[in-house]
Design an enzyme around this catalytic site. Structure first.
Site, short mmCIF file in Angstrom:
data_model
loop_
_atom_site.label_atom_id
_atom_site.label_comp_id
_atom_site.label_asym_id
_atom_site.label_seq_id
_atom_site.Cartn_x
_atom_site.Cartn_y
_atom_site.Cartn_z
N LYS A 13 -70.10 -28.07 31.65
CA LYS A 13 -71.39 -28.39 31.02
C LYS A 13 -71.72 -27.39 29.91
O LYS A 13 -71.26 -26.24 29.95
CB LYS A 13 -72.52 -28.45 32.07
CG LYS A 13 -72.84 -27.16 32.71
CD LYS A 13 -74.08 -27.25 33.59
CE LYS A 13 -74.39 -25.84 34.08
NZ LYS A 13 -75.59 -25.62 34.76
N LYS B 165 -71.71 -19.08 40.18
CA LYS B 165 -72.19 -17.78 39.68
C LYS B 165 -71.53 -16.64 40.41
O LYS B 165 -71.24 -15.59 39.83
CB LYS B 165 -73.72 -17.69 39.80
CG LYS B 165 -74.44 -18.53 38.78
CD LYS B 165 -75.91 -18.16 38.70
CE LYS B 165 -76.62 -19.01 37.68
NZ LYS B 165 -78.07 -18.80 37.68
N LYS C 168 -75.50 -21.57 28.26
CA LYS C 168 -75.78 -20.36 27.48
C LYS C 168 -74.69 -19.32 27.70
O LYS C 168 -74.46 -18.47 26.87
CB LYS C 168 -77.10 -19.73 27.94
CG LYS C 168 -78.30 -20.62 27.81
CD LYS C 168 -79.47 -20.11 28.67
CE LYS C 168 -80.51 -21.19 28.90
NZ LYS C 168 -81.50 -20.91 29.90
P1 TYM Z 1 -81.81 -23.67 33.51
O1 TYM Z 1 -82.63 -22.60 32.90
O2 TYM Z 1 -80.35 -23.43 33.68
O3 TYM Z 1 -81.97 -25.01 32.70
C1 TYM Z 1 -83.22 -25.57 32.34
C2 TYM Z 1 -83.14 -27.09 32.40
O4 TYM Z 1 -82.09 -27.57 31.55
C3 TYM Z 1 -81.21 -28.46 32.27
N1 TYM Z 1 -79.84 -28.27 31.76
C4 TYM Z 1 -79.07 -29.27 31.29
N2 TYM Z 1 -79.29 -30.61 31.15
C5 TYM Z 1 -78.30 -31.35 30.60
N3 TYM Z 1 -77.10 -30.84 30.21
C6 TYM Z 1 -76.83 -29.51 30.34
N4 TYM Z 1 -75.67 -29.02 29.92
C7 TYM Z 1 -77.84 -28.67 30.91
N5 TYM Z 1 -77.91 -27.33 31.17
C8 TYM Z 1 -79.14 -27.12 31.69
C9 TYM Z 1 -81.34 -27.98 33.72
O5 TYM Z 1 -80.97 -29.02 34.61
C10 TYM Z 1 -82.80 -27.63 33.81
O6 TYM Z 1 -83.57 -28.77 34.08
N6 TYM Z 1 -82.66 -23.31 38.41
C11 TYM Z 1 -83.20 -23.78 37.17
C12 TYM Z 1 -84.55 -23.16 36.82
C13 TYM Z 1 -85.61 -23.36 37.86
C14 TYM Z 1 -86.28 -24.59 38.16
C15 TYM Z 1 -87.24 -24.24 39.14
C16 TYM Z 1 -86.15 -25.89 37.69
C17 TYM Z 1 -86.16 -22.38 38.63
N7 TYM Z 1 -87.14 -22.91 39.40
C18 TYM Z 1 -88.10 -25.23 39.68
C19 TYM Z 1 -86.99 -26.87 38.22
C20 TYM Z 1 -87.95 -26.53 39.21
C21 TYM Z 1 -82.25 -23.41 36.05
O7 TYM Z 1 -81.46 -22.51 36.17
O8 TYM Z 1 -82.44 -24.11 34.91
#
Ligand code: TYM
Length: 336
Positions: A200, A118, A203
């Site tokens: 990966k 990032k 968004k």
């Molecule tokens: P975020 O919002 O990027 O993504 C949400 C969830 O989707 C999964 N994910 C994917 N899985 C498979 N293939 C992909 N291409 C892919 N892109 C995203 C992510 O692994 C996630 O499970 N930091 C986290 C949000 C967060 C969080 C937390 C998660 C904040 N606090 C506490 C768990 C526990 C995030 O940016 O997810």
């Protein structure tokens, strides 16, 4: 849903309201969250405080929170079976993050892959929040004393630092936090971009044809899948030098809940055109009902708000109990 007292395991996980959910979010995360609602006490958060670590517009953030919660519900998360909460509505996340930050070595944060990625993407806007992001995430998890955290592969490193911080706090002050276990699905944990399958699905992909959104209409899904990058070999099999085809095989396997080997077997000797058409069919079949439910839910702001309010109140009750303990253990004074 309110808290139960049956000693069920506590599940916590979150997604950022930074836009629409894509197939990676669905397969790597939300699909499993739905399954875990039975037999667990679940807290699923919309983490708006994480979303402000990169440049954003406040009015869009509010809109994205509604959309994110509506998409959760459309994917099958029933607010009567789990607690859907809004991070900024639960006091304690930022307070615990501050306390955990005071035992977290800065070098560990600087080594985080997501921070480095990032920081590269937003080189002109690297704020301290971006560096501190994993500490807030650790607080999200530990404040609920979560046993299980269902996430995609990309969050593995953040779960490791969460466990490190829990252990360090427990050793420094006295046992307080449960060490959370990541739950990473066998298939679907890392869905790649259809246009650049070495990165990966995301968004923020500049080429939006690489990302399948759960609210995309069937013709859009089909077009994106039919133009997915493959290779010139023409055989449907997984291999590190065939990232495009391997990704499509994984998508099909994860969606149809079958093994990648059985997909390879079914399409042995058939061309990519046939295979892509079949992948598109499975994706459309699975996502169309989700999109239809989303379209029915999104105009109903009252429904979305009341789900988030109820879930946030339940989350607050659990978070307050942890914070009272934490404040006492770190030596903060409490006035009667
Ligand atoms: P975020 O919002 O990027 O993504 C949400 C969830 O989707 C999964 N994910 C994917 N899985 C498979 N293939 C992909 N291409 C892919 N892109 C995203 C992510 O692994 C996630 O499970 N930091 C986290 C949000 C967060 C969080 C937390 C998660 C904040 N606090 C506490 C768990 C526990 C995030 O940016 O997810």
């Amino acid at each position: 849903m309110s808290e139960n007292r049956d000693n069920q395991k506590v599940v916590l996980t979150c997604a950022q309201p930074t836009g629409k959910l894509h197939l990676g979010n669905y397969l790597g995360a939300v699909q499993n969250w739905v399954k875990m609602c039975d037999g667990h006490e679940c807290y699923y958060g919309v983490v708006d405080m994480h979303a402000i670590t990169i440049p954003y517009v406040p009015a869009d953030l509010r809109k994205n929170v509604y959309e994110c919660a509506a998409q959760y519900m459309a994917c099958g998360l029933d607010p009567d079976k789990c607690n859907l909460f809004l991070q900024s509505s639960v006091a304690g996340h930022a307070e615990l993050a501050w306390i955990l930050g005071c035992i977290c070595p800065i070098g560990q944060l600087e080594r985080m892959t997501q921070y480095k990625d990032k920081a590269r993407k937003h080189a002109d806007a690297i704020n301290s929040g971006l560096l501190y992001y994993p500490v807030l995430m650790a607080a999200d998890i530990l404040i609920y004393n979560a046993d299980l955290v269902p996430v995609g592969e990309d969050q593995k490193q953040h779960l490791e630092i969460t466990r490190d911080l829990a252990q360090k706090f427990n050793n420094t002050y006295s046992p307080t936090f449960t060490l959370p276990e990541p739950f990473i699905p066998k298939s679907g944990a890392r869905i790649m971009s259809l246009q650049s399958p070495e990165s990966k699905m995301s968004k923020s992909d500049p080429n939006q044809n690489g990302t399948l959104y759960i609210t995309d209409k069937p013709d859009v899904l089909s077009k994106k899948i039919m133009s997915a990058v493959t290779d010139s070999e023409g055989s449907v099999r997984r291999s590190p030098d065939k990232p495009g085809v391997s990704n499509l095989i994984n998508i099909m396997a994860a969606l149809a809940e079958r093994s990648p080997e059985s997909v390879e077997k079914e399409f042995d000797g058939r061309g990519y055109g046939d295979f892509k058409k079949a992948v598109a069919e499975v994706v459309i079949e699975k996502l169309s009902p989700v999109r239809e439910r989303y379209e029915a839910i999104i105009p109903d702001k009252t429904l979305i708000e009341s789900a988030l309010k109820r879930g946030s109140e339940a989350a607050q009750r659990r978070a307050s109990r942890t914070m009272a303990k934490v404040y006492r253990k770190v030596g903060f004074m409490k006035f009667e």
